[in-house]
Design a protein around this motif. Structure first.
Motif, PDB file in Angstrom:
ATOM      1  N   LEU A  20      56.268  53.411  48.839  1.00 19.42           N
ATOM      2  CA  LEU A  20      56.415  52.320  47.879  1.00 19.42           C
ATOM      3  C   LEU A  20      57.005  51.076  48.530  1.00 19.42           C
ATOM      4  CD1 LEU A  20      56.045  51.398  44.983  1.00 19.42           C
ATOM      5  CD2 LEU A  20      58.295  52.348  44.456  1.00 19.42           C
ATOM      6  N   THR A  21      57.986  51.256  49.392  1.00 17.37           N
ATOM      7  CA  THR A  21      58.592  50.112  50.085  1.00 17.37           C
ATOM      8  C   THR A  21      57.565  49.392  50.948  1.00 17.37           C
ATOM      9  OG1 THR A  21      60.768  51.150  50.089  1.00 17.37           O
ATOM     10  CG2 THR A  21      60.394  49.431  51.723  1.00 17.37           C
ATOM     11  N   ILE A  22      56.788  50.162  51.711  1.00 21.92           N
ATOM     12  CA  ILE A  22      55.744  49.558  52.549  1.00 21.92           C
ATOM     13  C   ILE A  22      54.704  48.861  51.674  1.00 21.92           C
ATOM     14  CG2 ILE A  22      53.865  50.045  54.179  1.00 21.92           C
ATOM     15  CD1 ILE A  22      56.688  50.234  55.375  1.00 21.92           C
ATOM     16  N   ALA A  23      54.307  49.519  50.601  1.00 19.53           N
ATOM     17  CA  ALA A  23      53.307  48.943  49.691  1.00 19.53           C
ATOM     18  C   ALA A  23      53.776  47.602  49.146  1.00 19.53           C
ATOM     19  CB  ALA A  23      53.021  49.919  48.554  1.00 19.53           C
ATOM     20  N   LEU A  26      53.588  44.846  51.681  1.00 22.02           N
ATOM     21  CA  LEU A  26      52.220  44.447  52.004  1.00 22.02           C
ATOM     22  C   LEU A  26      51.454  43.899  50.803  1.00 22.02           C
ATOM     23  CD1 LEU A  26      51.124  47.412  54.282  1.00 22.02           C
ATOM     24  CD2 LEU A  26      51.933  45.164  54.986  1.00 22.02           C
ATOM     25  N   GLY A  27      51.996  44.115  49.606  1.00 18.20           N
ATOM     26  CA  GLY A  27      51.301  43.662  48.406  1.00 18.20           C
ATOM     27  C   GLY A  27      50.118  44.552  48.055  1.00 18.20           C
ATOM     28  N   VAL A  28      50.252  45.862  48.369  1.00 18.99           N
ATOM     29  CA  VAL A  28      49.217  46.830  48.020  1.00 18.99           C
ATOM     30  C   VAL A  28      49.864  47.928  47.176  1.00 18.99           C
ATOM     31  CG1 VAL A  28      47.883  46.354  50.110  1.00 18.99           C
ATOM     32  CG2 VAL A  28      49.538  48.219  50.121  1.00 18.99           C
ATOM     33  N   THR A  29      49.076  48.860  46.711  1.00 16.50           N
ATOM     34  CA  THR A  29      49.620  49.956  45.915  1.00 16.50           C
ATOM     35  C   THR A  29      50.162  51.066  46.813  1.00 16.50           C
ATOM     36  OG1 THR A  29      47.523  51.142  45.803  1.00 16.50           O
ATOM     37  CG2 THR A  29      47.961  49.515  44.050  1.00 16.50           C
ATOM     38  N   ARG A  30      51.016  51.892  46.263  1.00 19.69           N
ATOM     39  CA  ARG A  30      51.522  53.055  46.980  1.00 19.69           C
ATOM     40  C   ARG A  30      50.364  53.989  47.299  1.00 19.69           C
ATOM     41  NH1 ARG A  30      51.717  57.921  46.659  1.00 19.69           N
ATOM     42  NH2 ARG A  30      51.082  57.942  44.504  1.00 19.69           N
ATOM     43  N   ASP A  39      43.843  59.170  56.063  1.00 22.45           N
ATOM     44  CA  ASP A  39      42.582  58.729  56.684  1.00 22.45           C
ATOM     45  C   ASP A  39      41.411  58.684  55.711  1.00 22.45           C
ATOM     46  OD1 ASP A  39      43.582  58.250  59.316  1.00 22.45           O
ATOM     47  OD2 ASP A  39      43.632  60.415  59.651  1.00 22.45           O
ATOM     48  N   LEU A  40      41.703  58.369  54.455  1.00 26.79           N
ATOM     49  CA  LEU A  40      40.637  58.207  53.460  1.00 26.79           C
ATOM     50  C   LEU A  40      40.103  56.781  53.475  1.00 26.79           C
ATOM     51  CD1 LEU A  40      42.243  60.242  50.549  1.00 26.79           C
ATOM     52  CD2 LEU A  40      40.453  60.988  52.140  1.00 26.79           C
ATOM     53  N   THR A  41      40.996  55.831  53.727  1.00 24.36           N
ATOM     54  CA  THR A  41      40.642  54.424  53.895  1.00 24.36           C
ATOM     55  C   THR A  41      41.540  53.872  54.995  1.00 24.36           C
ATOM     56  OG1 THR A  41      42.235  53.663  52.229  1.00 24.36           O
ATOM     57  CG2 THR A  41      39.996  54.116  51.460  1.00 24.36           C
ATOM     58  N   TYR A  42      41.270  52.641  55.390  1.00 20.83           N
ATOM     59  CA  TYR A  42      42.044  52.015  56.461  1.00 20.83           C
ATOM     60  C   TYR A  42      42.478  50.618  56.037  1.00 20.83           C
ATOM     61  CZ  TYR A  42      40.120  55.839  59.126  1.00 20.83           C
ATOM     62  OH  TYR A  42      39.781  57.093  59.549  1.00 20.83           O
ATOM     63  N   PRO A  43      43.625  50.176  56.541  1.00 14.52           N
ATOM     64  CA  PRO A  43      44.077  48.819  56.212  1.00 14.52           C
ATOM     65  C   PRO A  43      43.180  47.779  56.886  1.00 14.52           C
ATOM     66  CG  PRO A  43      45.510  49.780  57.876  1.00 14.52           C
ATOM     67  CD  PRO A  43      44.555  50.863  57.436  1.00 14.52           C
ATOM     68  N   ASP A  44      43.088  46.615  56.254  1.00 11.77           N
ATOM     69  CA  ASP A  44      42.350  45.540  56.909  1.00 11.77           C
ATOM     70  C   ASP A  44      43.200  45.012  58.062  1.00 11.77           C
ATOM     71  OD1 ASP A  44      44.292  43.798  55.798  1.00 11.77           O
ATOM     72  OD2 ASP A  44      42.991  43.202  54.158  1.00 11.77           O
ATOM     73  N   LEU A  51      51.857  45.762  59.379  1.00  8.89           N
ATOM     74  CA  LEU A  51      52.476  47.065  59.638  1.00  8.89           C
ATOM     75  C   LEU A  51      53.170  47.069  60.992  1.00  8.89           C
ATOM     76  CD1 LEU A  51      49.693  49.464  58.317  1.00  8.89           C
ATOM     77  CD2 LEU A  51      52.037  49.311  57.441  1.00  8.89           C
ATOM     78  N   ILE A  52      52.521  46.503  61.988  1.00  9.53           N
ATOM     79  CA  ILE A  52      53.105  46.418  63.329  1.00  9.53           C
ATOM     80  C   ILE A  52      54.396  45.608  63.280  1.00  9.53           C
ATOM     81  CG2 ILE A  52      52.743  45.437  65.631  1.00  9.53           C
ATOM     82  CD1 ILE A  52      49.721  46.209  65.169  1.00  9.53           C
ATOM     83  N   GLN A  53      54.398  44.532  62.517  1.00 10.42           N
ATOM     84  CA  GLN A  53      55.605  43.702  62.386  1.00 10.42           C
ATOM     85  C   GLN A  53      56.705  44.427  61.621  1.00 10.42           C
ATOM     86  OE1 GLN A  53      53.781  40.289  60.535  1.00 10.42           O
ATOM     87  NE2 GLN A  53      53.355  39.303  62.497  1.00 10.42           N
ATOM     88  N   ILE A  54      56.357  45.105  60.557  1.00 10.06           N
ATOM     89  CA  ILE A  54      57.342  45.835  59.754  1.00 10.06           C
ATOM     90  C   ILE A  54      57.999  46.936  60.579  1.00 10.06           C
ATOM     91  CG2 ILE A  54      57.603  47.452  57.819  1.00 10.06           C
ATOM     92  CD1 ILE A  54      55.400  45.769  56.369  1.00 10.06           C
ATOM     93  N   PHE A  55      57.184  47.687  61.312  1.00 13.12           N
ATOM     94  CA  PHE A  55      57.694  48.813  62.082  1.00 13.12           C
ATOM     95  C   PHE A  55      58.204  48.413  63.464  1.00 13.12           C
ATOM     96  CE2 PHE A  55      54.597  51.424  59.416  1.00 13.12           C
ATOM     97  CZ  PHE A  55      55.596  51.880  58.569  1.00 13.12           C
ATOM     98  N   LYS A  56      57.937  47.151  63.832  1.00 13.84           N
ATOM     99  CA  LYS A  56      58.334  46.674  65.152  1.00 13.84           C
ATOM    100  C   LYS A  56      57.836  47.640  66.239  1.00 13.84           C
ATOM    101  CE  LYS A  56      62.457  44.249  63.496  1.00 13.84           C
ATOM    102  NZ  LYS A  56      62.211  44.327  62.093  1.00 13.84           N
ATOM    103  N   CYS A  57      56.548  47.910  66.167  1.00 13.24           N
ATOM    104  CA  CYS A  57      55.940  48.832  67.121  1.00 13.24           C
ATOM    105  C   CYS A  57      54.754  48.168  67.796  1.00 13.24           C
ATOM    106  CB  CYS A  57      55.516  50.119  66.423  1.00 13.24           C
ATOM    107  SG  CYS A  57      54.140  49.938  65.269  1.00 13.24           S
ATOM    108  N   ASP A  58      54.266  48.826  68.800  1.00 11.35           N
ATOM    109  CA  ASP A  58      53.091  48.384  69.543  1.00 11.35           C
ATOM    110  C   ASP A  58      51.838  48.875  68.808  1.00 11.35           C
ATOM    111  OD1 ASP A  58      51.003  49.203  71.865  1.00 11.35           O
ATOM    112  OD2 ASP A  58      52.226  47.479  72.486  1.00 11.35           O
TER     113      ASP A  58
END
Length: 64
Positions: A20-23, A26-30, A39-44, A51-58
């Motif tokens: 829910l926090t991530i959603a 990002l302005g998307v649903t949980r 792996d039913l759908t993928y983010p644009d 997501l990379i910015q939120i998680f501060k990951c590569d």
């Protein structure tokens, strides 16, 4: 091989962040986050970058 769903779930759990926090960030649903993690759908590309910015990951950590 792309492992977005598995990696997204692992990174999110390691950082103790709810779907829910991530959603909300990002302005998307949980349910959208759940579908990505299963792996039913993928983010644009825009949400993938966020997501990379939120998680501060590569990008490789998230995708592979």
């Amino acid at each position: 091989m792309i492992n977005l769903g598995t990696n997204l779930k692992r990174i999110r759990h390691n950082r103790s962040i709810s779907q829910l926090t991530i959603a909300r960030k990002l302005g998307v649903t949980r349910q959208a986050i759940s579908q990505w993690e299963n792996d039913l759908t993928y983010p644009d590309i825009e949400n993938l970058v966020k997501l990379i910015q939120i998680f501060k990951c590569d990008i490789n950590e998230l995708l592979f």
